[in-house]
Design a protein around this motif. Structure first.
Motif, PDB file in Angstrom:
ATOM      1  N   ARG A 151      44.496  47.848  77.003  1.00  0.00           N
ATOM      2  CA  ARG A 151      44.929  46.587  76.383  1.00  0.00           C
ATOM      3  C   ARG A 151      45.165  45.472  77.396  1.00  0.00           C
ATOM      4  O   ARG A 151      45.225  44.296  77.028  1.00  0.00           O
ATOM      5  CB  ARG A 151      46.263  46.796  75.632  1.00  0.00           C
ATOM      6  N   GLN A 184      43.998  39.724  76.806  1.00  0.00           N
ATOM      7  CA  GLN A 184      44.390  38.321  76.634  1.00  0.00           C
ATOM      8  C   GLN A 184      43.477  37.395  77.431  1.00  0.00           C
ATOM      9  O   GLN A 184      42.850  36.488  76.867  1.00  0.00           O
ATOM     10  CB  GLN A 184      45.836  38.126  77.084  1.00  0.00           C
ATOM     11  N   THR A 185      43.376  37.620  78.731  1.00  0.00           N
ATOM     12  CA  THR A 185      42.540  36.750  79.559  1.00  0.00           C
ATOM     13  C   THR A 185      41.085  36.819  79.122  1.00  0.00           C
ATOM     14  O   THR A 185      40.387  35.799  79.047  1.00  0.00           O
ATOM     15  CB  THR A 185      42.666  37.128  81.043  1.00  0.00           C
ATOM     16  N   TRP A 234      40.531  34.831  75.836  1.00  0.00           N
ATOM     17  CA  TRP A 234      40.707  33.392  76.042  1.00  0.00           C
ATOM     18  C   TRP A 234      39.564  32.821  76.888  1.00  0.00           C
ATOM     19  O   TRP A 234      39.059  31.733  76.600  1.00  0.00           O
ATOM     20  CB  TRP A 234      42.052  33.116  76.703  1.00  0.00           C
ATOM     21  N   ASN A 280      42.356  26.925  75.185  1.00  0.00           N
ATOM     22  CA  ASN A 280      43.751  27.207  75.490  1.00  0.00           C
ATOM     23  C   ASN A 280      44.400  25.892  75.913  1.00  0.00           C
ATOM     24  O   ASN A 280      44.181  25.421  77.031  1.00  0.00           O
ATOM     25  CB  ASN A 280      43.838  28.255  76.604  1.00  0.00           C
ATOM     26  N   ASN A 337      52.441  41.810  71.669  1.00  0.00           N
ATOM     27  CA  ASN A 337      51.108  41.228  71.515  1.00  0.00           C
ATOM     28  C   ASN A 337      51.016  39.985  72.399  1.00  0.00           C
ATOM     29  O   ASN A 337      51.834  39.062  72.276  1.00  0.00           O
ATOM     30  CB  ASN A 337      50.878  40.858  70.045  1.00  0.00           C
ATOM     31  N   PRO A 338      50.012  39.908  73.297  1.00  0.00           N
ATOM     32  CA  PRO A 338      49.945  38.784  74.233  1.00  0.00           C
ATOM     33  C   PRO A 338      49.176  37.577  73.715  1.00  0.00           C
ATOM     34  O   PRO A 338      49.014  36.599  74.449  1.00  0.00           O
ATOM     35  CB  PRO A 338      49.201  39.404  75.425  1.00  0.00           C
ATOM     36  N   LEU A 339      48.706  37.642  72.463  1.00  0.00           N
ATOM     37  CA  LEU A 339      47.840  36.595  71.939  1.00  0.00           C
ATOM     38  C   LEU A 339      48.575  35.594  71.052  1.00  0.00           C
ATOM     39  O   LEU A 339      47.941  34.751  70.402  1.00  0.00           O
ATOM     40  CB  LEU A 339      46.679  37.220  71.160  1.00  0.00           C
ATOM     41  N   TYR A 370      47.505  35.908  64.791  1.00  0.00           N
ATOM     42  CA  TYR A 370      48.583  36.756  65.292  1.00  0.00           C
ATOM     43  C   TYR A 370      49.898  36.006  65.173  1.00  0.00           C
ATOM     44  O   TYR A 370      50.090  34.978  65.806  1.00  0.00           O
ATOM     45  CB  TYR A 370      48.306  37.160  66.736  1.00  0.00           C
ATOM     46  N   VAL A 383      45.580  44.396  67.629  1.00  0.00           N
ATOM     47  CA  VAL A 383      44.385  43.625  67.964  1.00  0.00           C
ATOM     48  C   VAL A 383      43.170  44.539  67.852  1.00  0.00           C
ATOM     49  O   VAL A 383      43.133  45.603  68.472  1.00  0.00           O
ATOM     50  CB  VAL A 383      44.474  43.056  69.397  1.00  0.00           C
ATOM     51  N   TYR A 432      37.381  34.733  67.852  1.00  0.00           N
ATOM     52  CA  TYR A 432      38.508  35.202  68.666  1.00  0.00           C
ATOM     53  C   TYR A 432      38.395  36.695  68.980  1.00  0.00           C
ATOM     54  O   TYR A 432      39.392  37.347  69.247  1.00  0.00           O
ATOM     55  CB  TYR A 432      39.831  34.889  67.971  1.00  0.00           C
TER      56      TYR A 432
END
Length: 442
Positions: free
Chosen positions: A60, A64-65, A68, A79, A273-275, A327, A334, A398
């Motif tokens: 996981r 995020q990176t 994005w 972003n 969740n990082p999103l 989210y 995710v 996404y």
């Protein structure tokens, strides 16, 4: 306390080597973490279980990176980051791209999952603590996530390729070509599938809830084959893709959202969740993309249209009323790959093989679910491929596909540029650590 040697492992020669001698070792004392040697020398079942669950967890970490960056490169999302203008400038070609910047995490973050898999495979090969059947359960999972991590790296690196042999961090292979990289990734996934076939009816460990329905070797193999199917369409090997499709969890009448997911939990020791959108980092839909959507498309719910558009003004000025809406909770899962993607791949395979009726049927499964009328366009191969790409743009928004899709069809020039002067990059640069490695190790 146990004394052990700790090596810089976390980025696997795909980035992150920051010291002059990045592979230098140092003696450290840490009672909480075993050394690599401890788990690769007759590991216990508990240690093997920990490696496998850790593999699921670290899969996981780069998402995020990755999402994005690839979303920005494909001009489907931006972003709006209040403290880092390079999301909007360098990634959109408004300033030179930097091979040591944070966004290279879209490549380097997936080094650790590969390293973890290699450690697991070495550990399993050097232990008598579990049966041969159980060993294959560990191997099959490790190779599946290894192949997936490599595919993420390759998507970011494109024609740069990836290093397919890093089992010995001191002697990594040279980067393979793009085609060779895909072939190598397919081989890793095929090896994992064969191991899952020999893993019995159950895994010797328990997978997280996001893998419900994929938590036995046979069911997990369908996930493995779905990733292999992605590789096959990237190779434009339509015969192979047609063979792989029924081996996946593809279901033309099933839930479009079915598939394995990364799970999150805001309560430590897990992670949130990082999103999620935050005050300092708002992930927005590109206005031109969503303004062009068909009326009443239910997939527009992936963004929320604001009464007052959001405007970004640091280094470039751009406004959009569309704020991502996928989210909302720190505990939201995710998706890794969904049935909707598999159905659209089925449409793509059919179009490539000249079966317009099957291509149209699969397009209409997705369009009907989105509340849209049946496809009424031309049924030539090119027209159907364009239709598939359009549906993928909204269905897989996404999820990291638009830029890759347009690149594999040589259509990067067709991506709409929201601001004058923006460019669509073909790939990220090779991370500076990799470049330096080759300079000092010719």
């Amino acid at each position: 306390m146990k004394k052990h040697t700790q090596i810089l492992l976390t980025t696997l020669l795909v980035g992150g080597f920051t010291a002059c001698n990045p592979l230098q070792t140092e003696e450290v004392i840490d009672p909480n973490y075993p050394s690599v040697g401890a788990v690769t020398n007759n590991a216990t079942k508990a240690q093997l279980d920990g490696l496998s669950i850790g593999q699921v967890s670290i899969a996981r970490d780069g998402i995020q990176t990755y999402l994005w960056v690839l979303g920005t490169l494909g001009k489907e999302l931006f972003n709006f980051n209040g403290t880092e203008s390079r999301w909007m400038t360098e990634l959109n070609g408004l300033r030179p791209i930097d091979n040591s910047a944070f966004y290279n995490g879209a490549t380097t973050a997936f080094g650790l999952p590969v390293r973890q898999a290699n450690i697991t495979l070495a550990a399993v090969n050097n232990t008598n603590s579990v049966t041969d059947r159980e060993k294959n359960g560990y191997r099959g999972l490790a190779n599946t996530f290894k192949g997936l991590a490599y595919l993420y790296m390759l998507n970011a690196q494109g024609s740069n390729g990836v290093r397919l042999n890093v089992e010995d961090p001191f002697k990594p292979s040279k980067p393979a070509s793009y085609a060779e990289s895909l072939t190598g990734i397919a081989k890793i996934l095929d090896e994992g599938a064969a191991q899952l076939d020999q893993a019995g009816a159950t895994f010797p460990y328990t997978l997280p809830s996001g893998y419900a329905g994929f938590d036995t070797p046979a069911a997990f193999k369908r996930f493995n084959r779905a990733i292999a199917l992605r590789v096959a369409i990237y190779q434009a090997d339509w015969a192979k893709a047609a063979t792989l499709l029924p081996q996946t969890f593809y279901n033309a009448t099933g839930d479009l959202n079915a598939g394995p997911r990364h799970t999150f939990n805001a309560t430590p020791p897990d992670r949130a969740n990082p999103l999620l959108n935050t005050a300092s980092s708002q992930i927005v839909g590109v206005q031109q993309v969503f303004d062009a959507a068909e009326a009443n498309d239910k997939r527009l719910s992936k963004v929320r249209k604001l009464a007052t558009p959001l405007t970004y003004t640091s280094g470039v000025t751009y406004g959009t009323p569309y704020l991502t809406n996928m989210y909302a909770s720190a505990n939201d899962a995710v998706p890794i790959i969904r049935n909707e993607e598999l159905i659209l791949i089925a449409a793509e395979i059919a179009a490539q093989q000249g079966n317009a009726a099957e291509a149209t049927r699969h397009l209409n499964i997705v369009r009907t679910a989105a509340g849209l009328p049946a496809y009424a366009g031309a049924t030539t191969r090119d027209a159907l491929i364009n239709a598939v790409l359009k549906e993928r743009q909204y269905s897989l928004f996404y999820e990291g596909h638009r830029w890759v899709d347009m690149r594999r069809y040589n259509k990067l020039g067709e991506i709409v540029l929201p601001v004058a002067g923006m460019k669509v990059l073909e790939r990220l640069e090779r991370p500076v650590a990799e470049v330096n490695w080759d300079v000092f190790n010719p």
